[in-house]
Structures are given as structure tokens and as C-alpha cells.
Design a protein around this motif. Structure first.
Motif, PDB file in Angstrom:
ATOM      1  N   PRO A  67       0.820  -1.208   0.000  1.00  0.00           N
ATOM      2  CA  PRO A  67       0.000   0.000   0.000  1.00  0.00           C
ATOM      3  C   PRO A  67       0.860   1.266   0.000  1.00  0.00           C
ATOM      4  O   PRO A  67       2.047   1.224   0.349  1.00  0.00           O
ATOM      5  N   GLY A  68       0.257   2.370  -0.390  1.00  0.00           N
ATOM      6  CA  GLY A  68       0.991   3.633  -0.411  1.00  0.00           C
ATOM      7  C   GLY A  68       0.459   4.544  -1.498  1.00  0.00           C
ATOM      8  O   GLY A  68      -0.501   4.218  -2.199  1.00  0.00           O
ATOM      9  N   LYS A  69       1.099   5.685  -1.659  1.00  0.00           N
ATOM     10  CA  LYS A  69       0.679   6.656  -2.665  1.00  0.00           C
ATOM     11  C   LYS A  69       1.310   6.337  -4.013  1.00  0.00           C
ATOM     12  O   LYS A  69       2.498   6.043  -4.104  1.00  0.00           O
ATOM     13  N   ILE A  70       0.499   6.405  -5.057  1.00  0.00           N
ATOM     14  CA  ILE A  70       1.007   6.222  -6.415  1.00  0.00           C
ATOM     15  C   ILE A  70       1.554   7.568  -6.881  1.00  0.00           C
ATOM     16  O   ILE A  70       0.794   8.488  -7.193  1.00  0.00           O
ATOM     17  N   ASP A  71       2.865   7.699  -6.893  1.00  0.00           N
ATOM     18  CA  ASP A  71       3.485   8.972  -7.268  1.00  0.00           C
ATOM     19  C   ASP A  71       3.319   9.253  -8.757  1.00  0.00           C
ATOM     20  O   ASP A  71       2.963  10.362  -9.160  1.00  0.00           O
ATOM     21  N   THR A  72       3.610   8.238  -9.580  1.00  0.00           N
ATOM     22  CA  THR A  72       3.429   8.391 -11.023  1.00  0.00           C
ATOM     23  C   THR A  72       2.752   7.154 -11.581  1.00  0.00           C
ATOM     24  O   THR A  72       2.956   6.038 -11.084  1.00  0.00           O
ATOM     25  N   LEU A  73       1.934   7.361 -12.615  1.00  0.00           N
ATOM     26  CA  LEU A  73       1.245   6.256 -13.262  1.00  0.00           C
ATOM     27  C   LEU A  73       1.133   6.565 -14.748  1.00  0.00           C
ATOM     28  O   LEU A  73       0.412   7.480 -15.145  1.00  0.00           O
ATOM     29  N   THR A  74       1.882   5.825 -15.535  1.00  0.00           N
ATOM     30  CA  THR A  74       1.828   5.972 -16.987  1.00  0.00           C
ATOM     31  C   THR A  74       1.246   4.696 -17.571  1.00  0.00           C
ATOM     32  O   THR A  74       1.769   3.605 -17.328  1.00  0.00           O
TER      33      THR A  74
ATOM     34  N   CYS B 241       3.938   0.692 -19.382  1.00  0.00           N
ATOM     35  CA  CYS B 241       3.398   0.884 -18.030  1.00  0.00           C
ATOM     36  C   CYS B 241       4.496   1.330 -17.075  1.00  0.00           C
ATOM     37  O   CYS B 241       5.550   0.685 -16.981  1.00  0.00           O
ATOM     38  N   GLN B 242       4.251   2.403 -16.360  1.00  0.00           N
ATOM     39  CA  GLN B 242       5.194   2.893 -15.361  1.00  0.00           C
ATOM     40  C   GLN B 242       4.422   3.244 -14.094  1.00  0.00           C
ATOM     41  O   GLN B 242       3.472   4.026 -14.143  1.00  0.00           O
ATOM     42  N   VAL B 243       4.810   2.622 -12.986  1.00  0.00           N
ATOM     43  CA  VAL B 243       4.178   2.895 -11.698  1.00  0.00           C
ATOM     44  C   VAL B 243       5.276   3.142 -10.679  1.00  0.00           C
ATOM     45  O   VAL B 243       6.183   2.316 -10.536  1.00  0.00           O
ATOM     46  N   SER B 244       5.207   4.264  -9.960  1.00  0.00           N
ATOM     47  CA  SER B 244       6.189   4.530  -8.906  1.00  0.00           C
ATOM     48  C   SER B 244       5.473   4.921  -7.626  1.00  0.00           C
ATOM     49  O   SER B 244       4.328   5.364  -7.646  1.00  0.00           O
ATOM     50  N   GLY B 245       6.183   4.741  -6.514  1.00  0.00           N
ATOM     51  CA  GLY B 245       5.608   5.049  -5.206  1.00  0.00           C
ATOM     52  C   GLY B 245       5.184   3.811  -4.456  1.00  0.00           C
ATOM     53  O   GLY B 245       5.105   3.814  -3.225  1.00  0.00           O
ATOM     54  N   ILE B 246       4.868   2.755  -5.195  1.00  0.00           N
ATOM     55  CA  ILE B 246       4.493   1.475  -4.588  1.00  0.00           C
ATOM     56  C   ILE B 246       5.200   0.354  -5.339  1.00  0.00           C
ATOM     57  O   ILE B 246       5.499   0.477  -6.522  1.00  0.00           O
TER      58      ILE B 246
END
Length: 446
Positions: free
Chosen positions: A353-360, A409-414
């Protein structure tokens, strides 16, 4: 088009958004119900109306039947779509909707109850002439009885909770000593998760494929299949990649499996959309596993190879309309693959869990996502944040499109499982369609 004036969606996340999308296309107003943790969620914003039903814990919100029924009455919703999970296969909820004069968009409560009991479902399918995995014919009453049955069919065996689902309440056992420990622990877990500690056991098939058949039935006795889905890419007995049709089945095997599923559904007078699940051994023998009396997470791949909106079919069936069988294709249209994107550690599968900083997100493919950039993934619910679906002229085309989509797909923060999904798409065994439910376990060991 269905005749509903307003549909309340007793769910959240990507499936709520999915249902809203179809309802909007059909000009049916929607009502979202949400917990305090989901106050700013996309599905809440996209519905025509939204009602807060409680705090984050599911027992005080998404499993609170009284609050959901009250929300439907207060907003004038004449139908409730349960999505999947939560109350979707809760016969008490289905009955309550009927008592309150609200249409439950799903099968009859008696059918939900029958197929939700794994022991009774096995008996029903056996009576209908569908092969079931060898095992106990009824509930186990003691550890001694469990040992007796295990001795008769031979180890290893799978100990299961009768009310279980989603891989919960299952344990592989290899000898009497392990059975003694597993019997108590599995019963305790089943009682905790499902409020029912009833157990049964069946022969453990060590390297099976998990193949399910999409079904639909109406109030006029019509039951059809919409081909099968391959669901063998799993972790912790839960699916992460699905495809349709199965690369394992030849035309004759496909016809036999789908016919068995239709026969099983007909034996219980099934209405609505649902899925008959089978395990298939290395010799191609198939055995009934369970029936899901709801729409599935992986329904998009079936929609892609049939051109049919399964949510629309659910709405039409629930409003008393016959199946439009003329739109069914005579053969699957190409090939489709779905990858589930989870907020989890890709090696331990623990939620992240956590905040999704970036989502492409990729373009040119079908996306079913629950979140947007900047959203918070909470620890209260399933960690799946979305699904990527590709459709190709054939399987290799669908795989290539998925490989390209996952790279975008790019996901950061989690932490997330995108690296695992990419490695699966690149694996030669997967590309050849040669895999079983042990695939992910073997891949990670390598």
C-alpha cells in the motif's frame, strides 16, 4: 436494452467503473456506494450518485447489507449489481434484495447457495454426469475420516474449505502427519474467513491447468457458452494472467469441455452470467472444480474474442429478456490476454500500500484500472490496481502487443508486479503455451 431505471453498484474499484461504463452507454443512471477510504476514488466520481456507507473495514461498509439496501431505497435504485467479490455470491444478500423489491443482477439465491457450497456443488455435478476430482463425497466429520479417505485415494491430497474461494482455505497434504496439523489449521482459517469451518478433501493433481468456461443463461431455459479461458498463471492459487481461448485445447477438447459446462449449468437451471471452472490434467482429462455465480475479474478476454458486453448481458437477463444468441460468433475471434497489475512485492506477493506517485498507462490497448496518479492504495482491500488487456489476430500477436503495452506501463511510489508480468511474457514456455498452475513457482525458483 434493460428496463432498469437506476442501478446501484455494490462494489468498488475497477469493476465498479466497468459496470458504470456499460450503464452509461445504455443510459441507465448509476449509484456508487463507498467507504470512507474510497471517498475520492474514480468510481465514486463517475457514478451519477454516490452514497457513503461506512468506514474502511469491509464488514462495516461493502459487506454491510443493511446499509447497501438503505442506499438503494434512498436513491430509488430498482436494481443492484454486485460485481465480483464482497456480496456477489452471498445468497442472503440476493434474498434480501428480492424481499425489498429490488432486482439482484445475478442468479437466484438458491443457485448461489448451492454452488457456493463446494461439497453440494460436487454432488450436483457428479449427478449431472460431469467428472469430479476423486475425493470425499461429503463433509469431513473427523481427522480419522479424513485419514481414511486420503488412504483410499492416495496422497497427495488437497484439503479444502467447503465455503472457500479465491485460493483461501486450501492446503496440499502429503501424509497422515501433515494431515493432522492441516486439518485443524485449515478449519480454523475457514471459520475465520467464511464463518464456516466445514472441510472436504480431494485428490491433488500436481501439475494441472486451470481452464474455465464462460456461461450465460436466461429465464427461458436458454444456456450458452462463450468459449473458455486459460487461467493457469497463478500465484498463491490466485490468477494473475488469463487468456482466451486456451492454447492447450484442440477443437474436439474445446467442444467437449464447453458442452460439459453447459450441461452442468442446465442441471441447476442457471440464469445470469457465470463461470464453470475445471482442472485439466496432463492427459487432457478434465474435472469440475467449482462454479462462480458472478462475473469474473477476467471477463474482458471473453468480451474481446466474442464482441459481447457481458455486463449488458447480465442486465438484460436480470430484466427478463432472452439471450440474443444471434450475436454469438461461431468461433473465437482471435486471441486475448489479460495481465493483472497488483500493488505488491513481485517476489513475496505481499501487498504494497501507499501513494502512487506516477502512473503511466499504455495506449492502444484495453485498460481496466481502479486508480489514477496521486491516488492512495489502502491496505483495506485487494491490492489489484488494474488490468491490461490485449487482443490480436492470433496468440503470438496478442503476446507481442502485451509485451509492448507492459513496457509502456510505469508505476512509482508502490511496489508492483509489472517486472513479473514482463518476465512471463518473455518466457519461452509461456510463449509456446506449455505451462501449468506451477508456472510462476518454477519461474521464480529459476
Amino acid at each position: 436494452m434493460s428496463d432498469f431505471k437506476k442501478v446501484l453498484i455494490a462494489n468498488r474499484g475497477e469493476i465498479a467503473r466497468r459496470i458504470i461504463r456499460t450503464c452509461k452507454r445504455l443510459s441507465i443512471p448509476t449509484v456508487a456506494v463507498y467507504s470512507e477510504a474510497d471517498a475520492s476514488a474514480l468510481f465514486v466520481k463517475e457514478a451519477n450518485e454516490a452514497v457513503l456507507i461506512g468506514p474502511a473495514p469491509v464488514k462495516k461498509s461493502y459487506l454491510d447489507i443493511d446499509s447497501i439496501i438503505a442506499a438503494a431505497k434512498d436513491t430509488g435504485a430498482d436494481a443492484i449489481h454486485p460485481g465480483y467479490g464482497f456480496l456477489a455470491e452471498n445468497s442472503t444478500f440476493a434474498e434480501r434484495c428480492t424481499q425489498e423489491g429490488i432486482t439482484f443482477i445475478g442468479p437466484k439465491a438458491a443457485v448461489i447457495r448451492l454452488m457456493g457450497d463446494k461439497i453440494e456443488a460436487r454432488k450436483q455435478m457428479k449427478a449431472a454426469g460431469i467428472a469430479i476430482v476423486p475425493g470425499a463425497c461429503g463433509a469431513l466429520t473427523s481427522i480419522d475420516e479424513a485419514k481414511k479417505v486420503a488412504g483410499e485415494i492416495g496422497y497427495p491430497i488437497m484439503l479444502k474449505a467447503s465455503a472457500g474461494g479465491g485460493g483461501i482455505g486450501m492446503q496440499i497434504v502429503y501424509n497422515d502427519q501433515e494431515l493432522e496439523k492441516a486439518f485443524e489449521s485449515t478449519a480454523q482459517r475457514a471459520g475465520s474467513y467464511f464463518g464456516d469451518d466445514t472441510l472436504f478433501l480431494e485428490k491433488y493433481i500436481s501439475s494441472p491447468r486451470h481452464i474455465e468456461v464462460q456461461l450465460a443463461g436466461d429465464e427461458f431455459g436458454n444456456i450458452v457458452h462463450l468459449w473458455e479461458r486459460e487461467c493457469s498463471i497463478q500465484r498463491r492459487n490466485q490468477k494473475i494472467i488469463e487468456e482466451a481461448p486456451s492454447p492447450f485445447l484442440d477443437p474436439a477438447a474445446r467442444e467437449a469441455l464447453c458442452a460439459a459446462a453447459v450441461k452442468g449449468a442446465a442441471s441447476i437451471g442457471y440464469t445470469s452470467v457465470g463461470t464453470m471452472e475445471f482442472i485439466v490434467d496432463e492427459q487432457g482429462n478434465y474435472y469440475f472444480l467449482e462454479m462462480n455465480t458472478r462475473i469474473q475479474v477476467e471477463h474482458p478476454v471473453t468480451e474481446e474474442i466474442t464482441g459481447i458486453d457481458l455486463v449488458e448481458w447480465q442486465l438484460n437477463i436480470a430484466s427478463g429478456k432472452p439471450l440474443d444468441q444471434e450475436v454469438l460468433p461461431s468461433n473465437p475471434l482471435g486471441h486475448a490476454i489479460e495481465c493483472r497489475v497488483y500493488a505488491e512485492d513481485p517476489r513475496t506477493f505481499m501487498p504494497s500500500p501507499g501513494k502512487i506517485d506516477t502512473l503511466t498507462l499504455p495506449v492502444g490497448v484495453r485498460l481496466e484500472f481502479a486508480v489514477a496518479e496521486g491516488d492512495q492504495v489502502t491496505p483495506f482491500y485487494d491490492p489489484m490496481i488494474g488490468k491490461v488487456i490485449t487482443h490480436g489476430t492470433d496468440r503470438q500477436d496478442a503476446i507481442q502487443k502485451m509485451k509492448e503495452a507492459l513496457k509502456q506501463c510505469q508505476v512509482s511510489g508502490i511496489k508492483n508486479n509489472l517486472p513479473l508480468l514482463e518476465s512471463i511474457m518473455d518466457d519461452s514456455a509461456f510463449q509456446a503455451g506449455i505451462y501449468t498452475t506451477k508456472f510462476v513457482e518454477t519461474l521464480l525458483k529459476g
